[in-house]
Design an enzyme around this catalytic site. Structure first.
Site, PDB file in Angstrom:
ATOM      1  N   PRO A 262      -4.903 -12.118   4.689  1.00  0.00           N
ATOM      2  CA  PRO A 262      -4.808 -11.748   3.271  1.00  0.00           C
ATOM      3  C   PRO A 262      -3.508 -10.999   2.951  1.00  0.00           C
ATOM      4  O   PRO A 262      -2.900 -11.217   1.904  1.00  0.00           O
ATOM      5  CB  PRO A 262      -6.039 -10.859   3.052  1.00  0.00           C
ATOM      6  CG  PRO A 262      -7.006 -11.298   4.099  1.00  0.00           C
ATOM      7  CD  PRO A 262      -6.157 -11.618   5.295  1.00  0.00           C
ATOM      8  N   TYR A 263      -3.084 -10.141   3.863  1.00  0.00           N
ATOM      9  CA  TYR A 263      -1.830  -9.404   3.672  1.00  0.00           C
ATOM     10  C   TYR A 263      -0.646 -10.359   3.650  1.00  0.00           C
ATOM     11  O   TYR A 263       0.230 -10.248   2.780  1.00  0.00           O
ATOM     12  CB  TYR A 263      -1.689  -8.385   4.805  1.00  0.00           C
ATOM     13  CG  TYR A 263      -0.358  -7.677   4.862  1.00  0.00           C
ATOM     14  CD1 TYR A 263      -0.045  -6.666   3.965  1.00  0.00           C
ATOM     15  CD2 TYR A 263       0.587  -7.999   5.838  1.00  0.00           C
ATOM     16  CE1 TYR A 263       1.177  -5.998   4.021  1.00  0.00           C
ATOM     17  CE2 TYR A 263       1.801  -7.343   5.904  1.00  0.00           C
ATOM     18  CZ  TYR A 263       2.090  -6.348   5.004  1.00  0.00           C
ATOM     19  OH  TYR A 263       3.300  -5.700   5.062  1.00  0.00           O
ATOM     20  N   TYR A 264      -0.623 -11.299   4.584  1.00  0.00           N
ATOM     21  CA  TYR A 264       0.476 -12.255   4.623  1.00  0.00           C
ATOM     22  C   TYR A 264       0.482 -13.157   3.391  1.00  0.00           C
ATOM     23  O   TYR A 264       1.549 -13.502   2.865  1.00  0.00           O
ATOM     24  CB  TYR A 264       0.420 -13.088   5.908  1.00  0.00           C
ATOM     25  CG  TYR A 264       1.270 -12.514   7.004  1.00  0.00           C
ATOM     26  CD1 TYR A 264       2.553 -12.989   7.244  1.00  0.00           C
ATOM     27  CD2 TYR A 264       0.814 -11.447   7.775  1.00  0.00           C
ATOM     28  CE1 TYR A 264       3.351 -12.451   8.228  1.00  0.00           C
ATOM     29  CE2 TYR A 264       1.604 -10.890   8.763  1.00  0.00           C
ATOM     30  CZ  TYR A 264       2.875 -11.394   8.990  1.00  0.00           C
ATOM     31  OH  TYR A 264       3.670 -10.845   9.962  1.00  0.00           O
TER      32      TYR A 264
ATOM     33  N   LYS B 287       2.001 -11.127   0.587  1.00  0.00           N
ATOM     34  CA  LYS B 287       3.449 -11.015   0.747  1.00  0.00           C
ATOM     35  C   LYS B 287       4.138 -12.345   0.430  1.00  0.00           C
ATOM     36  O   LYS B 287       5.188 -12.372  -0.231  1.00  0.00           O
ATOM     37  CB  LYS B 287       3.784 -10.571   2.175  1.00  0.00           C
ATOM     38  CG  LYS B 287       3.463  -9.121   2.462  1.00  0.00           C
ATOM     39  CD  LYS B 287       4.301  -8.190   1.603  1.00  0.00           C
ATOM     40  CE  LYS B 287       4.131  -6.732   1.943  1.00  0.00           C
ATOM     41  NZ  LYS B 287       4.879  -5.848   1.013  1.00  0.00           N
TER      42      LYS B 287
END
Length: 214
Positions: free
Chosen positions: A128-130, A133
């Site tokens: 989810p973070y990637y 970003k």
């Protein structure tokens, strides 16, 4: 140059604020999310603005007003859920881009993540973070702002070495947060970093030289 550091209370942000504050060429403004952080920076003689990245574009623009460049190094943090990752790392970043344009600021540096631009190389444990970003970076590329996207490897709290590898595509690696801050600092006035993105890990090249060769 007056530089707004969004996420100034984070570890990269603090290193960057110190570099800017000690420089004769820059005036930092710490963009923070609570009153305690605001007072802490103000007590050090550093201009500060209280900004909620989940607030409106207009509110963010007010916090940035009067600066010449924005560095986005804010994040929801590793202890929050995917909802905060979406609201801060993606939507908060995009709203900050919109706010910069509204405030008449055209220089924008984004701190992203190593290989965020290549889905096949994402860290699956941080998917989810990637994703946040990846799409924030895409929006920055489309924004019309004079952008630089810095994609550091695994972040370390070790003392910086002052030496890195910087290139459009690098394999996995790590880097002290202090060295990321120095790379941001060097990128602020390097015109050839405008409208470019690059990966950044620890290496053998002095930071200023590595940035000049991007």
């Amino acid at each position: 140059m007056k530089v707004a550091v969004v996420g100034a209370n984070g570890q990269i942000g603090k290193h960057l604020i110190d570099l800017l504050h000690d420089s004769k060429d820059f005036t930092p403004r710490a963009i923070v999310r609570n009153e305690e952080q605001l007072r802490s920076f103000q007590n050090e003689g550093i201009q500060s603005s209280l900004v909620d990245l989940e607030g409106t574009v207009e509110e963010i623009a007010n916090g940035l007003d009067g600066t010449d460049a924005v560095v986005f190094t804010a994040g929801s943090g590793g202890h929050t859920g995917s909802d905060k990752t979406l609201l801060v790392d993606l939507d908060g970043a995009v709203k900050t881009m919109e706010a910069a344009k509204q405030a008449g600021i055209d220089r924008f540096i984004m701190v992203s993540a190593l290989q965020a631009h290549n889905r096949e190389n994402w860290n699956l444990s941080l998917k989810p973070y990637y994703a946040a970003k990846h799409f924030a970076d895409k929006e920055l590329e489309r924004s019309g702002l004079n952008y630089t996207i810095i994609r550091p490897g695994g972040l370390l709290n070790e003392t910086g070495t002052g030496k890195v590898f910087a290139a459009e595509n690098l394999s996995r690696g790590s880097i002290p947060r202090e060295d990321v801050a120095k790379a941001i600092y060097s990128s602020l006035t390097e015109e050839h970093t405008v409208n470019r993105g690059f990966d950044l890990i620890s290496g053998n090249d002095p930071i200023e030289e590595a940035i000049k060769r991007i």
